[in-house]
Design an enzyme around this catalytic site. Structure first.
Site, PDB file in Angstrom:
ATOM      1  N   LYS A  68       0.844  -1.202   0.000  1.00 25.89           N
ATOM      2  CA  LYS A  68       0.000   0.000   0.000  1.00 25.89           C
ATOM      3  C   LYS A  68       0.880   1.252   0.000  1.00 25.89           C
ATOM      4  CE  LYS A  68      -0.395  -0.195   5.040  1.00 25.89           C
ATOM      5  NZ  LYS A  68      -1.215  -0.738   6.130  1.00 25.89           N
TER       6      LYS A  68
ATOM      7  N   TYR B 130      18.382  28.923  10.208  1.00 22.15           N
ATOM      8  CA  TYR B 130      17.177  29.596  10.689  1.00 22.15           C
ATOM      9  C   TYR B 130      17.049  29.440  12.207  1.00 22.15           C
ATOM     10  CZ  TYR B 130      15.533  30.021   5.874  1.00 22.15           C
ATOM     11  OH  TYR B 130      15.409  30.349   4.561  1.00 22.15           O
TER      12      TYR B 130
ATOM     13  N   MET C 271      14.311  23.949   3.825  1.00 21.17           N
ATOM     14  CA  MET C 271      13.536  23.320   2.756  1.00 21.17           C
ATOM     15  C   MET C 271      14.418  22.489   1.818  1.00 21.17           C
ATOM     16  SD  MET C 271      11.076  25.011  -0.145  1.00 21.17           S
ATOM     17  CE  MET C 271       9.892  25.712   0.985  1.00 21.17           C
TER      18      MET C 271
HETATM   19  C1  LIG Z   1      -0.487  -1.768   6.677  1.00 21.94           C
HETATM   20  C2  LIG Z   1      -1.084  -3.040   7.099  1.00 21.94           C
HETATM   21  C3  LIG Z   1      -0.265  -4.146   7.397  1.00 21.94           C
HETATM   22  C4  LIG Z   1       1.243  -4.072   7.436  1.00 21.94           C
HETATM   23  O1  LIG Z   1       1.640  -3.435   8.627  1.00 21.94           O
HETATM   24  P1  LIG Z   1       3.172  -3.284   9.045  1.00 21.94           P
HETATM   25  O2  LIG Z   1       3.101  -2.818  10.448  1.00 21.94           O
HETATM   26  O3  LIG Z   1       3.770  -2.241   8.145  1.00 21.94           O
HETATM   27  O4  LIG Z   1       3.792  -4.598   8.883  1.00 21.94           O
HETATM   28  C5  LIG Z   1      -0.882  -5.342   7.697  1.00 21.94           C
HETATM   29  N1  LIG Z   1      -2.238  -5.440   7.706  1.00 21.94           N
HETATM   30  C6  LIG Z   1      -3.044  -4.397   7.440  1.00 21.94           C
HETATM   31  C7  LIG Z   1      -4.516  -4.567   7.483  1.00 21.94           C
HETATM   32  C8  LIG Z   1      -2.500  -3.162   7.139  1.00 21.94           C
HETATM   33  O5  LIG Z   1      -3.305  -2.130   6.875  1.00 21.94           O
END
Ligand SMILES: *Cc1c(COP(=O)(O)O)cnc(C)c1O
Length: 382
Positions: free
Chosen positions: A35, A265, A313
């Site tokens: 994802k 800064y 930045m």
């Molecule tokens: C993002 C996610 C994972 C993976 O999580 P990590 O902590 O990055 O291993 C697993 N299951 C679901 C439902 C997630 O949304």
């Protein structure tokens, strides 16, 4: 000449980390969680390193299409399921498996016209109170799904809130087990933290629970990219995982600071003795956290050093006091690994900024050019 900053995706590290997940749960299949554009690495760029997984888990339908476009014919799981009715058409067409976490999603399935019945993952809210059916309503949802001709197979799923911390997984696991005990179907519960800590061989495993935590599928995300899920209790080196992303930039300026001189800064850093500093072509617009204070670790030509003053930045500043050889053009590793193999982990940098490694890699800025190492034979990156 382009600005001297670059991110590198390490295909071998992805492969290694995936193998590490497999070793932790040898009897389970592996969803490589990709994802958020593979946690900021780029789905197309990690594909070669992660194609040894048993499936890809993600959230955006657009990302699912991209994985299919790469030629992946195996399982793809939509971790949040569909967002609207017409998403189900894409699921039918691309053979996507999808989570079902609410009544509305069952309603959509019930009116979906398809001759390819779907594989669904029924999600339980076992205590995290994000997505899923409560334990009380879970079995009714299962029964309803089981009656739908649009559904071919129901798998069972939940997600842990505290797999990385002292509370652990026992309570949520007990809730999940009590409700699903006599239900058929494959099970998936473990993220990275649960996969590393609570399966057989993990430091916190409970013999009666370890096999259930591994289940039929594990869902490692952060560990695949080389982040420790429970830093600082255990670091990536402890878990035997390697950074899949390096962020590096060159020194584009050098200054000699006199005693009492102030830097950047807010003049937040004041030299207590005369010192040499390097100005690096990386700033918060590249995704390096502005909240990293003086003292955040970096590697300069592979040697440990630290940042000084505020991140701006387009630039940040590193201490060269103990590095007389370093200067204009020296390579600074902001996170990941240097040419000599030295590592500064995303977890160390994130901790200094009061956040977690997940956020750093996901927030790599679009303006940073990314290369895959080794370079792919066909140019699959975009
Ligand atoms: C993002 C996610 C994972 C993976 O999580 P990590 O902590 O990055 O291993 C697993 N299951 C679901 C439902 C997630 O949304």
């Amino acid at each position: 000449m382009p600005r001297p900053i670059q991110a590198i995706i390490h295909t071998e590290s992805l492969r290694h980390n995936l193998a590490r997940a497999r070793a932790a749960a040898p009897d389970a299949r592996i969803w490589a969680v990709v994802k958020a554009n593979a946690y900021g690495h780029g789905i197309e760029r990690v594909y070669e390193g992660l194609r040894g997984a048993d499936g890809f888990a993600l959230i955006d339908l657009d990302e699912a299409q991209r994985v299919r476009h790469l030629g992946w014919r195996g399982p793809i799981l939509l971790l949040e399921g569909v967002f609207e009715q017409r998403d189900l058409e894409l699921c039918s067409r691309l053979g996507l498996w999808h989570a079902v976490h609410c009544d509305e999603q069952i309603d959509m399935l019930a009116t979906h016209k398809t001759n390819v019945p779907h594989r669904v993952f029924l999600k339980m809210n076992s205590g995290m109170n994000r997505l899923g059916f409560t334990p009380e309503r879970y079995r009714a949802a299962w029964t309803r799904l089981n009656l739908l001709p649009q559904v071919e197979e129901i798998s069972l799923m939940t997600h842990f809130a505290d797999a990385d911390g002292p509370q652990g997984i026992a309570q949520q696991m007990a809730v999940f087990n009590a409700v699903t005990q006599d239900l058929p179907g494959e099970r998936t519960v473990a993220n990275s933290a649960a996969t590393l800590r609570h399966t057989a061989g993990g430091p916190l495993q409970k013999p009666d629970l370890a096999a259930q935590v591994a289940g039929d599928w594990v869902r490692p995300g952060i560990m695949v990219y080389g982040g420790s899920p429970d830093y600082p209790e255990y670091d990536a080196a402890h878990w035997g995982i390697q950074p899949a992303m390096t962020l590096q930039a060159r020194i584009i300026g050098v200054q000699e600071m006199a005693v009492g001189a102030a830097l950047g800064y807010g003049s937040s850093f004041v030299a207590e003795q005369a010192t040499r500093i390097g100005i690096v072509a990386c700033g918060y617009a590249d995704g390096y956290p502005r909240l990293c204070p003086t003292g955040t670790p970096v590697l300069v030509d592979g040697q440990r050093s630290r940042t000084l003053g505020r991140v701006s930045m387009d630039m940040l500043v590193v201490d060269l006091a103990h590095l007389p050889e370093a200067g204009m053009g020296s390579m600074v590793t902001l996170w990941g690994k240097a040419g000599n193999g030295a590592v500064v982990s995303i977890d160390e940098v994130a901790a200094k900024a009061g956040t977690v490694g997940w956020e750093l890699i996901c927030a790599l800025s679009l303006r940073v050019p990314v290369v895959v190492d080794p370079a792919p034979e066909t140019n699959a990156s975009r």
